[in-house]
Design a protein around this motif. Structure first.
Motif, PDB file in Angstrom:
ATOM      1  N   GLU A  98      71.156  51.667   9.482  1.00  0.00           N
ATOM      2  CA  GLU A  98      71.515  50.321  10.235  1.00  0.00           C
ATOM      3  C   GLU A  98      70.859  50.030  11.710  1.00  0.00           C
ATOM      4  N   ASN A 118      60.475  38.474   5.814  1.00  0.00           N
ATOM      5  CA  ASN A 118      60.155  39.985   5.993  1.00  0.00           C
ATOM      6  C   ASN A 118      60.131  40.309   7.427  1.00  0.00           C
ATOM      7  N   GLN A 175      68.137  42.530   9.349  1.00  0.00           N
ATOM      8  CA  GLN A 175      68.277  42.363   7.739  1.00  0.00           C
ATOM      9  C   GLN A 175      68.697  41.192   7.142  1.00  0.00           C
ATOM     10  N   HIS A 176      69.332  40.315   7.989  1.00  0.00           N
ATOM     11  CA  HIS A 176      69.751  38.891   7.355  1.00  0.00           C
ATOM     12  C   HIS A 176      68.878  37.674   7.836  1.00  0.00           C
ATOM     13  N   TRP A 177      67.678  38.162   8.397  1.00  0.00           N
ATOM     14  CA  TRP A 177      67.058  37.005   9.047  1.00  0.00           C
ATOM     15  C   TRP A 177      66.103  36.498   8.149  1.00  0.00           C
ATOM     16  N   GLU A 178      65.560  35.522   8.173  1.00  0.00           N
ATOM     17  CA  GLU A 178      64.861  34.745   7.144  1.00  0.00           C
ATOM     18  C   GLU A 178      63.383  35.515   7.063  1.00  0.00           C
ATOM     19  N   LYS A 205      70.096  46.472  11.594  1.00  0.00           N
ATOM     20  CA  LYS A 205      71.250  45.831  11.143  1.00  0.00           C
ATOM     21  C   LYS A 205      70.929  44.088  11.745  1.00  0.00           C
ATOM     22  N   ASP A 206      70.360  44.142  12.967  1.00  0.00           N
ATOM     23  CA  ASP A 206      69.968  42.816  13.445  1.00  0.00           C
ATOM     24  C   ASP A 206      69.061  42.021  12.714  1.00  0.00           C
ATOM     25  N   ASN A 232      66.837  52.240  -0.696  1.00  0.00           N
ATOM     26  CA  ASN A 232      66.350  51.114  -0.174  1.00  0.00           C
ATOM     27  C   ASN A 232      65.116  51.258   0.947  1.00  0.00           C
TER      28      ASN A 232
END
Length: 189
Positions: free
Chosen positions: A77, A21, A16-19, A13-14, A99
């Motif tokens: 997550e 892969n 997954q929204h970072w720029e 969860k930390d 996913n």
């Protein structure tokens, strides 16, 4: 790919929204670099060579980027060990979700590069062994070799190295035979 320096462990969860892969190995994040032409060429050619064989066996050949979660005792997550092998084979389709794949693939193929070679040969080698990946292929486009490592009695013990003039055979699937001349003879001008 480079290891980011952090003072704590991270979960899916930390990141997954970072720029970009990212992969997580035991809570440590690693940024995936953009692959080279050689890398992508080899991945593509191996996929084309493997897909018909494994489709006939009822297995799936999956290309990166697609997540593999090894710590299946954790919620998605909260997972701290999620990687994206370059190519992998899964024969139990019940482990494939929308996913990610939950648990060890049957075969994992990593194409080595200057930025990933050490991690693929060390961290991922031990990760795959400890989690029961039955066969691990390390492809070295620079040296034009594919090293096939097989699991026996819970440890990677079998090893064979193939070059461009060879026909690769699998320990796990002995009737799988892949001529490597066109796969390992990558020429970039």
């Amino acid at each position: 790919m480079q290891k980011e320096q952090h003072d704590r462990l991270y979960s899916y969860k930390d990141i997954q929204h970072w720029e970009g892969n990212w992969e997580l190995i035991d809570g440590v994040p690693y940024l995936l670099a953009s692959p080279s032409y050689d890398h992508q060429y080899v991945v593509g050619e191996l996929h084309l060579a493997l897909a018909p064989y494994f489709k006939a066996c009822g297995c799936r050949v999956i290309l990166s980027p697609f997540d593999v979660q090894f710590d299946t005792d954790r919620d998605e997550e909260e997972a701290q060990t999620v990687v994206q092998p370059d190519l992998f084979v899964v024969c139990d389709s019940n482990r494939i979700t929308k996913n990610r794949v939950k648990g060890a693939p049957d075969i994992v193929i990593e194409v080595l590069s200057a930025s990933t070679g050490i991690r693929d040969r060390n961290h991922k080698y031990h990760l795959y062994e400890a989690n029961g990946v039955k066969e691990y292929w390390m492809v070295d486009p620079s040296n034009r070799t594919i090293e096939v490592i097989g699991l026996e009695e819970g440890r990677f013990q079998k090893r064979a190295v193939f070059g461009p003039k060879d026909v690769l055979t699998s320990f796990l699937y002995p009737d799988l035979a892949i001529p490597l001349d066109s796969i390992l003879n990558v020429e970039v001008k």
